[in-house]
Design a protein around this motif. Structure first.
Motif: not given
Length: 209
Positions: A68-83
């Motif tokens: 939850v913390i690393v993938y859902a909370g950081a990696i996906v947020v990074l994906f959204l930021f780049v998108i």
């Protein structure tokens, strides 16, 4: 093995597994079928939360928290930021195929992966590979303590290098997609006003010469 697991599983275990399986599959289907990249990323968050529930059901609370913390909370947020940064947060025409043959190839690779999963599920001995070089998982101490000891002692250099590479990748992505600020209209008019006399002066000097 499957029969034994079903025999010891309670109704609550079966219900939790079924609910988590529906969540994971729904999110995965949303990732594949969503035409909007933002919706696909949010569907990925749903899948990651479902996997975290499965980890909790297996007693792997640490893995669930990391999920939850690393993938859902950081990696996906990074994906959204780049998108959002590169401006592709719009629905795309899925009928357009940029690469020829990618859909048939995707279907073939999906069937191959499904066949591998079915073949692997028939096996019962999952203990493969060499012995652990960082110590056994059994014995005194919790798994979290042993994992932390391995990360911050034996694999500290690789851990820090990975974090530096991730930061460099983020900075590089931001630099590549960064657009220059728009020039105000009055500045463009001033540039034209100053450029015109200079051009006329150079033409006059050339005629005089």
């Amino acid at each position: 093995m499957t029969t034994v697991l079903l025999a010891v599983a309670t109704k609550v275990d079966v219900g939790v597994f079924a609910a988590a399986a529906v969540i994971v599959l729904s999110g995965a289907i949303g990732v594949v079928l969503s035409a909007n990249p933002v919706h696909a990323a949010l569907s990925l968050v749903l899948t990651l939360f479902g996997v975290a529930v499965l980890f909790v059901a297996q007693g792997a609370d640490f893995l669930a928290a990391v999920q939850v913390i690393v993938y859902a909370g950081a990696i996906v947020v990074l994906f959204l930021f780049v998108i959002m940064l590169i401006g592709v947060d719009r629905a795309e025409d899925v009928r357009h195929e940029p690469l020829r043959g990618q859909r048939p190839m995707a279907v073939i690779l999906g069937l191959v992966a499904l066949a591998e999963i079915l073949l692997l599920s028939r096996g019962s001995d999952w203990a493969t590979g060499a012995r652990s070089v960082a110590g056994t998982s059994s014995g005194p101490g919790t798994n979290v303590e042993k994992l932390a000891e391995s990360i911050f002692t034996r694999y500290l250099f690789a851990f820090e290098i990975t974090s530096v590479l991730l930061v460099i990748a983020v900075v590089g992505a931001v630099t590549l997609v960064r657009k220059p600020p728009p020039v105000p209209r009055h500045e463009e008019a001033d540039d034209d006003d100053t450029a015109a006399p200079a051009a006329l002066a150079s033409v006059a000097d050339r005629d005089a010469g």
